[in-house]
Scaffold this motif. Sequence first.
Motif, PDB file in Angstrom:
ATOM      1  N   THR A 182      39.410  47.807  39.156  1.00  0.00           N
ATOM      2  CA  THR A 182      38.414  47.409  38.865  1.00  0.00           C
ATOM      3  C   THR A 182      38.006  47.447  37.427  1.00  0.00           C
ATOM      4  O   THR A 182      37.326  46.604  36.700  1.00  0.00           O
ATOM      5  CB  THR A 182      37.153  48.171  39.786  1.00  0.00           C
ATOM      6  OG1 THR A 182      37.550  47.863  40.999  1.00  0.00           O
ATOM      7  CG2 THR A 182      35.830  47.764  39.354  1.00  0.00           C
ATOM      8  N   ASP A 230      38.297  36.177  44.888  1.00  0.00           N
ATOM      9  CA  ASP A 230      37.363  36.763  45.859  1.00  0.00           C
ATOM     10  C   ASP A 230      36.295  37.697  44.897  1.00  0.00           C
ATOM     11  O   ASP A 230      35.445  38.568  45.464  1.00  0.00           O
ATOM     12  CB  ASP A 230      38.005  37.597  46.656  1.00  0.00           C
ATOM     13  CG  ASP A 230      38.787  36.741  47.720  1.00  0.00           C
ATOM     14  OD1 ASP A 230      38.372  35.827  47.790  1.00  0.00           O
ATOM     15  OD2 ASP A 230      39.894  37.413  48.142  1.00  0.00           O
ATOM     16  N   GLU A 231      36.431  37.640  43.605  1.00  0.00           N
ATOM     17  CA  GLU A 231      35.588  38.233  42.959  1.00  0.00           C
ATOM     18  C   GLU A 231      34.546  37.458  42.197  1.00  0.00           C
ATOM     19  O   GLU A 231      34.847  36.677  41.383  1.00  0.00           O
ATOM     20  CB  GLU A 231      36.204  38.838  41.558  1.00  0.00           C
ATOM     21  CG  GLU A 231      37.233  40.322  42.025  1.00  0.00           C
ATOM     22  CD  GLU A 231      36.523  41.246  42.514  1.00  0.00           C
ATOM     23  OE1 GLU A 231      35.489  41.540  42.350  1.00  0.00           O
ATOM     24  OE2 GLU A 231      37.054  42.274  43.453  1.00  0.00           O
ATOM     25  N   PRO A 232      33.173  37.727  42.530  1.00  0.00           N
ATOM     26  CA  PRO A 232      31.902  36.759  42.135  1.00  0.00           C
ATOM     27  C   PRO A 232      31.993  36.949  40.545  1.00  0.00           C
ATOM     28  O   PRO A 232      31.411  35.847  39.998  1.00  0.00           O
ATOM     29  CB  PRO A 232      30.878  37.188  42.862  1.00  0.00           C
ATOM     30  CG  PRO A 232      31.144  38.905  43.349  1.00  0.00           C
ATOM     31  CD  PRO A 232      32.798  38.628  43.575  1.00  0.00           C
ATOM     32  N   GLU A 233      32.202  38.108  40.052  1.00  0.00           N
ATOM     33  CA  GLU A 233      31.943  38.133  38.527  1.00  0.00           C
ATOM     34  C   GLU A 233      32.937  37.320  37.909  1.00  0.00           C
ATOM     35  O   GLU A 233      32.473  36.802  36.857  1.00  0.00           O
ATOM     36  CB  GLU A 233      32.005  39.794  38.163  1.00  0.00           C
ATOM     37  CG  GLU A 233      30.810  40.394  38.143  1.00  0.00           C
ATOM     38  CD  GLU A 233      29.776  39.881  37.141  1.00  0.00           C
ATOM     39  OE1 GLU A 233      29.801  40.554  36.081  1.00  0.00           O
ATOM     40  OE2 GLU A 233      29.162  38.973  37.416  1.00  0.00           O
ATOM     41  N   LEU A 287      29.984  34.280  47.254  1.00  0.00           N
ATOM     42  CA  LEU A 287      30.535  35.390  47.400  1.00  0.00           C
ATOM     43  C   LEU A 287      29.515  36.478  47.576  1.00  0.00           C
ATOM     44  O   LEU A 287      29.523  37.578  48.277  1.00  0.00           O
ATOM     45  CB  LEU A 287      31.663  35.823  46.321  1.00  0.00           C
ATOM     46  CG  LEU A 287      32.784  34.863  46.506  1.00  0.00           C
ATOM     47  CD1 LEU A 287      33.664  35.015  45.127  1.00  0.00           C
ATOM     48  CD2 LEU A 287      33.752  35.451  47.662  1.00  0.00           C
ATOM     49  N   ALA A 288      28.560  36.431  46.723  1.00  0.00           N
ATOM     50  CA  ALA A 288      27.318  37.324  46.685  1.00  0.00           C
ATOM     51  C   ALA A 288      26.600  37.636  48.110  1.00  0.00           C
ATOM     52  O   ALA A 288      26.301  38.373  48.603  1.00  0.00           O
ATOM     53  CB  ALA A 288      26.430  37.020  45.311  1.00  0.00           C
ATOM     54  N   ARG A 290      27.765  37.094  50.650  1.00  0.00           N
ATOM     55  CA  ARG A 290      28.582  37.935  51.709  1.00  0.00           C
ATOM     56  C   ARG A 290      28.708  39.237  51.220  1.00  0.00           C
ATOM     57  O   ARG A 290      29.518  40.206  52.065  1.00  0.00           O
ATOM     58  CB  ARG A 290      30.020  37.068  51.718  1.00  0.00           C
ATOM     59  CG  ARG A 290      29.981  35.859  52.384  1.00  0.00           C
ATOM     60  CD  ARG A 290      30.912  34.924  52.169  1.00  0.00           C
ATOM     61  NE  ARG A 290      32.597  35.700  51.787  1.00  0.00           N
ATOM     62  CZ  ARG A 290      33.398  34.872  51.401  1.00  0.00           C
ATOM     63  NH1 ARG A 290      33.411  33.795  50.820  1.00  0.00           N
ATOM     64  NH2 ARG A 290      34.593  35.598  51.538  1.00  0.00           N
ATOM     65  N   ARG A 292      29.486  40.738  47.998  1.00  0.00           N
ATOM     66  CA  ARG A 292      30.217  40.946  47.129  1.00  0.00           C
ATOM     67  C   ARG A 292      29.244  41.345  45.926  1.00  0.00           C
ATOM     68  O   ARG A 292      28.454  40.524  45.708  1.00  0.00           O
ATOM     69  CB  ARG A 292      31.248  39.942  46.756  1.00  0.00           C
ATOM     70  CG  ARG A 292      32.353  39.652  47.857  1.00  0.00           C
ATOM     71  CD  ARG A 292      32.921  41.081  48.341  1.00  0.00           C
ATOM     72  NE  ARG A 292      33.768  41.539  47.103  1.00  0.00           N
ATOM     73  CZ  ARG A 292      35.259  41.240  47.024  1.00  0.00           C
ATOM     74  NH1 ARG A 292      35.694  40.511  47.901  1.00  0.00           N
ATOM     75  NH2 ARG A 292      35.615  41.791  46.158  1.00  0.00           N
ATOM     76  N   PRO A 293      29.538  42.547  45.050  1.00  0.00           N
ATOM     77  CA  PRO A 293      28.613  43.054  44.029  1.00  0.00           C
ATOM     78  C   PRO A 293      28.611  41.647  42.833  1.00  0.00           C
ATOM     79  O   PRO A 293      29.786  41.310  42.673  1.00  0.00           O
ATOM     80  CB  PRO A 293      29.062  44.072  43.704  1.00  0.00           C
ATOM     81  CG  PRO A 293      30.474  44.241  44.133  1.00  0.00           C
ATOM     82  CD  PRO A 293      30.404  43.499  45.320  1.00  0.00           C
ATOM     83  N   TYR A 298      27.568  37.251  36.259  1.00  0.00           N
ATOM     84  CA  TYR A 298      26.950  36.015  36.982  1.00  0.00           C
ATOM     85  C   TYR A 298      25.342  36.139  36.489  1.00  0.00           C
ATOM     86  O   TYR A 298      24.882  34.966  36.673  1.00  0.00           O
ATOM     87  CB  TYR A 298      26.846  36.822  38.256  1.00  0.00           C
ATOM     88  CG  TYR A 298      25.886  36.172  39.441  1.00  0.00           C
ATOM     89  CD1 TYR A 298      26.101  35.077  39.922  1.00  0.00           C
ATOM     90  CD2 TYR A 298      24.553  36.872  39.920  1.00  0.00           C
ATOM     91  CE1 TYR A 298      25.290  34.407  40.891  1.00  0.00           C
ATOM     92  CE2 TYR A 298      23.839  36.269  40.615  1.00  0.00           C
ATOM     93  CZ  TYR A 298      24.133  34.938  41.226  1.00  0.00           C
ATOM     94  OH  TYR A 298      23.102  34.569  41.816  1.00  0.00           O
TER      95      TYR A 298
END
Length: 421
Positions: A182, A230-233, A287-288, A290, A292-293, A298
């Motif tokens: 991360t 799968d990472e919104p950022e 994604l957020a 669902r 995801r942070p 973003y």
Amino acid sequence: MPDPTTDSITAVWREESGRLVGALTRMTRDLDLAEDLAQDALVSALEQWPSQGVPANPAAWLMTTAKRRAVDTFRRADNLRRKTEEIGHALTEEDGMPDLSSQVDFIEDDVLRLIFLSCYPQLTPESRAALTLRLVGGLTTTEIARGFLAAETAMGQRISRAKKTLSEARAEFELPVGEERTERLDDVMAVIYLIFNEGYTATVGDDWMRPELTNEAIRLARMLADLVPDEPEVHGLQALLELQASRGAARTDAEGRAVLLDDQDRSLWDELLIRRGLAALARAEALAARGRPVGRYYLQAAIASRHARAATPEETDWPGIARLYDVLAGAAPGPVVEVNRAVAHGRASGPEAGLAVLDAIPDGALAGSHLLPSVRGDLLARAGRHLEAAAAFRDAAALTRNESEQMLLLGRAEEEDRAIG
């Protein structure tokens, strides 16, 4: 006249070098050797493709050539058996040639590993950026030095020191896991954003922008979004860069002078980049939704989307932008965010509201930067405080090292002088 074959080789190299170096690093466990082998393959392409034509699968041709060089290197070093065991999955028993089909499942992971390796924590942000452009972006040392207005020798030394640091630290060519992954992903995104920002508004020099850096940063962001879907950022970062870059053609006039956002001809904004940016933002939002942070990229992309959707400056949703900056200030606090928040509140609620935000920034937080006095000058000008505004613009001009930006700020100071009358 440009040689179309050479142009094709350059395009293929820029697209495939990261995959090539990544795969070779995984097989050899030697970053320097992997880069040398990849460069040898490039030289072979430059020698052979002009007369033989571009192969049907140029990426596979480069990989095959590089692996053949690897076998030759290990054989000459009398280490064929040991090294063949390390890269055995890439070699056929019949003739020692690579089995390209065995690489399909590894290619994208190799690029991701290479990106994470380039952003090793012990490297400085500047070294991470240079190494990322070299290893993943496929840029030459000359191109990187030109992009950052550095001497080629100095840039070459920086890249060499970065690779030496990786070697001495015995940095593993494996994807980090858990919290380390991360943190490293944050570093990767920060480096890509650093590259973009240096291209979008150059720190020093005569030019307002350096498109080669913005384009490369966008390409890296798209690649990262494909690698980490799968990472919104990550999608937020791509959205931010696409949306910001969409204004490129409108940010300078015919003489190359800088043009501020409100004065830009929005018909020149790149609609394709806007659509791509909004699509990336929608992926991040999905994604957020669902659980995801999301974070600063973003939120900044959401702010940029408000500008992209405004057909005229008057239609800009400044209250919405101000609210988003308030959220961003909580998620990623810092003086630069506060300066931008001051702009948003100044436009949404009046210049005095913006000046109040600026006044709350601690003294010395942006010492040496032109950003704070330039924004202060704009807010003072909107408040009709022309004498103070002119002084602030001159302070900002004295701090910037970009000639185009300096001319813009001095021009604004002169406008305020005339307004005093």
